[in-house]
Design a protein around this motif. Structure first.
Motif, PDB file in Angstrom:
ATOM      1  N   ILE A  92       0.833  -1.196   0.000  1.00 48.14           N
ATOM      2  CA  ILE A  92       0.000   0.000   0.000  1.00 48.14           C
ATOM      3  C   ILE A  92       0.870   1.249   0.000  1.00 48.14           C
ATOM      4  O   ILE A  92       1.866   1.331   0.718  1.00 48.14           O
ATOM      5  CB  ILE A  92      -0.944   0.008   1.226  1.00 48.14           C
ATOM      6  N   ASN A  93       0.504   2.195  -0.836  1.00 51.60           N
ATOM      7  CA  ASN A  93       1.103   3.530  -0.817  1.00 51.60           C
ATOM      8  C   ASN A  93      -0.017   4.479  -0.401  1.00 51.60           C
ATOM      9  O   ASN A  93      -0.884   4.815  -1.193  1.00 51.60           O
ATOM     10  CB  ASN A  93       1.657   3.886  -2.202  1.00 51.60           C
ATOM     11  N   VAL A  94      -0.040   4.878   0.853  1.00 55.97           N
ATOM     12  CA  VAL A  94      -1.193   5.578   1.435  1.00 55.97           C
ATOM     13  C   VAL A  94      -1.514   6.847   0.669  1.00 55.97           C
ATOM     14  O   VAL A  94      -0.634   7.669   0.381  1.00 55.97           O
ATOM     15  CB  VAL A  94      -0.940   5.909   2.914  1.00 55.97           C
ATOM     16  N   TRP A 101      -6.042  -0.362   7.242  1.00 53.43           N
ATOM     17  CA  TRP A 101      -4.937  -1.311   7.175  1.00 53.43           C
ATOM     18  C   TRP A 101      -3.763  -0.839   8.037  1.00 53.43           C
ATOM     19  O   TRP A 101      -3.084  -1.645   8.685  1.00 53.43           O
ATOM     20  CB  TRP A 101      -4.485  -1.491   5.725  1.00 53.43           C
ATOM     21  N   ASP A 102      -3.531   0.455   8.041  1.00 52.25           N
ATOM     22  CA  ASP A 102      -2.445   0.990   8.865  1.00 52.25           C
ATOM     23  C   ASP A 102      -2.698   0.718  10.342  1.00 52.25           C
ATOM     24  O   ASP A 102      -1.783   0.324  11.082  1.00 52.25           O
ATOM     25  CB  ASP A 102      -2.301   2.498   8.621  1.00 52.25           C
ATOM     26  N   MET A 103      -3.935   0.897  10.785  1.00 57.18           N
ATOM     27  CA  MET A 103      -4.280   0.604  12.178  1.00 57.18           C
ATOM     28  C   MET A 103      -4.135  -0.886  12.468  1.00 57.18           C
ATOM     29  O   MET A 103      -3.690  -1.289  13.549  1.00 57.18           O
ATOM     30  CB  MET A 103      -5.713   1.060  12.472  1.00 57.18           C
ATOM     31  N   LEU A 104      -4.497  -1.727  11.505  1.00 54.29           N
ATOM     32  CA  LEU A 104      -4.362  -3.180  11.657  1.00 54.29           C
ATOM     33  C   LEU A 104      -2.898  -3.562  11.869  1.00 54.29           C
ATOM     34  O   LEU A 104      -2.571  -4.382  12.739  1.00 54.29           O
ATOM     35  CB  LEU A 104      -4.918  -3.872  10.416  1.00 54.29           C
ATOM     36  N   MET A 105      -2.011  -2.943  11.091  1.00 51.41           N
ATOM     37  CA  MET A 105      -0.582  -3.228  11.226  1.00 51.41           C
ATOM     38  C   MET A 105      -0.048  -2.760  12.578  1.00 51.41           C
ATOM     39  O   MET A 105       0.780  -3.420  13.201  1.00 51.41           O
ATOM     40  CB  MET A 105       0.198  -2.545  10.095  1.00 51.41           C
ATOM     41  N   MET A 106      -0.523  -1.625  13.041  1.00 53.73           N
ATOM     42  CA  MET A 106      -0.084  -1.097  14.328  1.00 53.73           C
ATOM     43  C   MET A 106      -0.510  -2.003  15.477  1.00 53.73           C
ATOM     44  O   MET A 106       0.269  -2.284  16.392  1.00 53.73           O
ATOM     45  CB  MET A 106      -0.655   0.305  14.548  1.00 53.73           C
ATOM     46  N   LYS A 123       3.408  -0.887   9.680  1.00 56.72           N
ATOM     47  CA  LYS A 123       2.731   0.339   9.252  1.00 56.72           C
ATOM     48  C   LYS A 123       2.520   0.337   7.743  1.00 56.72           C
ATOM     49  O   LYS A 123       3.240  -0.327   7.001  1.00 56.72           O
ATOM     50  CB  LYS A 123       3.553   1.568   9.653  1.00 56.72           C
ATOM     51  N   GLU A 124       1.503   1.079   7.305  1.00 54.09           N
ATOM     52  CA  GLU A 124       1.337   1.397   5.897  1.00 54.09           C
ATOM     53  C   GLU A 124       2.005   2.751   5.666  1.00 54.09           C
ATOM     54  O   GLU A 124       1.932   3.631   6.516  1.00 54.09           O
ATOM     55  CB  GLU A 124      -0.140   1.451   5.504  1.00 54.09           C
ATOM     56  N   ARG A 125       2.648   2.938   4.523  1.00 52.87           N
ATOM     57  CA  ARG A 125       3.489   4.108   4.307  1.00 52.87           C
ATOM     58  C   ARG A 125       3.024   4.945   3.125  1.00 52.87           C
ATOM     59  O   ARG A 125       2.506   4.418   2.139  1.00 52.87           O
ATOM     60  CB  ARG A 125       4.941   3.658   4.076  1.00 52.87           C
ATOM     61  N   ASN A 126       3.259   6.259   3.217  1.00 50.43           N
ATOM     62  CA  ASN A 126       3.040   7.133   2.071  1.00 50.43           C
ATOM     63  C   ASN A 126       4.347   7.223   1.280  1.00 50.43           C
ATOM     64  O   ASN A 126       5.365   6.645   1.674  1.00 50.43           O
ATOM     65  CB  ASN A 126       2.545   8.521   2.504  1.00 50.43           C
ATOM     66  N   GLU A 140       7.542   8.277   3.084  1.00 54.51           N
ATOM     67  CA  GLU A 140       8.060   7.265   4.005  1.00 54.51           C
ATOM     68  C   GLU A 140       8.735   6.122   3.246  1.00 54.51           C
ATOM     69  O   GLU A 140       9.764   5.589   3.683  1.00 54.51           O
ATOM     70  CB  GLU A 140       6.919   6.738   4.884  1.00 54.51           C
ATOM     71  N   TRP A 141       8.162   5.744   2.106  1.00 51.51           N
ATOM     72  CA  TRP A 141       8.806   4.728   1.263  1.00 51.51           C
ATOM     73  C   TRP A 141      10.166   5.231   0.793  1.00 51.51           C
ATOM     74  O   TRP A 141      11.169   4.510   0.836  1.00 51.51           O
ATOM     75  CB  TRP A 141       7.933   4.401   0.053  1.00 51.51           C
ATOM     76  N   GLU A 142      10.189   6.452   0.314  1.00 44.90           N
ATOM     77  CA  GLU A 142      11.428   7.029  -0.207  1.00 44.90           C
ATOM     78  C   GLU A 142      12.530   7.035   0.846  1.00 44.90           C
ATOM     79  O   GLU A 142      13.680   6.694   0.559  1.00 44.90           O
ATOM     80  CB  GLU A 142      11.163   8.457  -0.697  1.00 44.90           C
ATOM     81  N   LYS A 143      12.185   7.378   2.070  1.00 48.05           N
ATOM     82  CA  LYS A 143      13.169   7.389   3.161  1.00 48.05           C
ATOM     83  C   LYS A 143      13.749   5.997   3.385  1.00 48.05           C
ATOM     84  O   LYS A 143      14.958   5.840   3.593  1.00 48.05           O
ATOM     85  CB  LYS A 143      12.518   7.917   4.438  1.00 48.05           C
TER      86      LYS A 143
END
Length: 373
Positions: free
Chosen positions: A307-309, A327-332, A338-341, A344-347
């Motif tokens: 996922i790319n938020v 989904w992000d809350m599910l991962m937490m 976490k799901e990332r935007n 965050e992916w780039e970092k």
């Protein structure tokens, strides 16, 4: 006085609207549990096996429900129709005495995904995520958020660990039922996604002669890629107990191991729904091992399905973004992931030593990301 009354009326209206909004969110779980009940009773399968729109009486007679509960099925169907899991229509019946019309139900694309024997069924995925083992940790979110975890390894890393005394992976290894539910759910998701990947992202695999599917489970995704691209030698890389007794084919093989230790070499490393399970630090470790595994730095790459938020808001509706955030809350709650935007992916990519990347938004809620050394 009339202006004040108008203001009071407007304010009252806003409060009632706000109350309805709050109530709707309070009772969202009822939609989920109604859906689970539908699957447990086998309602989609009964309608499917009937071969045509089904009346309520025919539906009830085919279900394993106690006669004293039969009248509840109409109410269950009402909310499921409202949620677009079934379509409702009127059907005229020829009767010698008079013409009659009865309500009939038929499947929608959503309920077809819940068929027990459906080729692209998400039934197991539903049963896993609505199991009490995964629901109970959500009751502890508030308490967990108030705890200090910085540097304290005695504190639970997630609400799941707080509820069950061990991580999700630890409990799945200890309880075969949970492990089986997870593997079946991931396989079902891969069945659905594999077709889309092969059809929509064919260009991603051009020029490759080898690919390692990290955490590939029981082969579904790699098997579809291997079949669609016979020139690519595919390897499913997962924990030894996951791939035990699985047999390869001409261009499909299985290797057991730990992705945090070493990943088998290939032109492309494939990570489907892997990185969202892990923290940033752990994800960087996986990406570094993936980078080390790429045989040819020129032309080699890591292929990520995740996922790319809020990806491309112009094409993604508010409901889809809400699903991504859920989904992000599910991962937490379950995994401390976490799901990332995109930022965050780039970092992650820069930290792991990659030079550039490309994101393709063609897979519904998820995106395909190509990352290059």
């Amino acid at each position: 006085m009339s202006l004040n009354n108008d203001k009071v009326r407007a304010t009252s209206h806003e409060l009632l609207q706000a109350q309805a909004h709050v109530w709707n969110h309070i009772f969202q779980f009822i939609n989920s549990m109604s859906l689970k009940c539908e699957v447990q009773l086998g309602i989609p399968d009964v309608i499917h096996n009937h071969g045509q729109p089904t009346s309520l009486s025919n539906l009830i007679s085919s279900l394993n429900v106690h006669p004293s509960k039969a009248h509840f099925i109409a109410r269950l169907m009402r909310i499921l129709v409202h949620s677009n899991f079934f379509a409702q229509d009127q059907q005229d019946l020829d009767d010698e005495a008079e013409e009659k019309a009865v309500v009939v139900y038929s499947l929608t694309p959503a309920s077809r995904l819940l068929l027990k024997e459906g080729p692209l069924s998400t039934r197991q995925f539903l049963l896993m995520n609505l199991d009490p083992v995964l629901i109970d940790p959500f009751h502890l979110m508030g308490t967990w958020c108030q705890m200090n975890n910085n540097g304290n390894h005695d504190q639970p890393a997630s609400p799941f660990e707080m509820a069950h005394g061990r991580s999700f992976w630890g409990l799945a290894a200890q309880q075969p039922k949970l492990g089986s539910l997870f593997n079946d759910a991931m396989e079902a998701d891969s069945q659905l996604l594999a077709r889309a990947v092969v059809e929509e992202c064919e260009g991603v695999f051009e020029g490759l002669n080898s690919l390692v599917d990290v955490g590939g489970g029981t082969e579904t995704m790699a098997k579809n890629i291997a079949k669609a691209f016979p020139n690519i030698n595919c390897t499913v890389f997962d924990q030894p107990h996951v791939i035990a007794n699985l047999q390869g084919t001409d261009n499909l093989d299985f290797v057991g191991g730990d992705m945090f230790e070493k990943i088998p070499p290939a032109n492309a490393i494939f990570l489907k729904w892997i990185l969202h399970d892990w923290s940033d630090d752990e994800s960087v470790k996986i990406l570094k091992k993936s980078r080390e595994a790429i045989r040819s730095k020129k032309g080699g790459k890591v292929i990520i399905l995740d996922i790319n938020v809020s990806a491309d808001n112009k094409k993604m509706d508010k409901k889809s973004i809400e699903t991504q955030l859920m989904w992000d809350m599910l991962m937490m709650v379950h995994l401390n992931g976490k799901e990332r935007n995109e930022a965050e992916w780039e970092k992650l990519f820069w930290t792991a030593g990659f030079s550039h990347y490309k994101i393709t938004h063609t897979l519904g809620l998820r995106s395909l990301i190509e990352v290059y050394p």
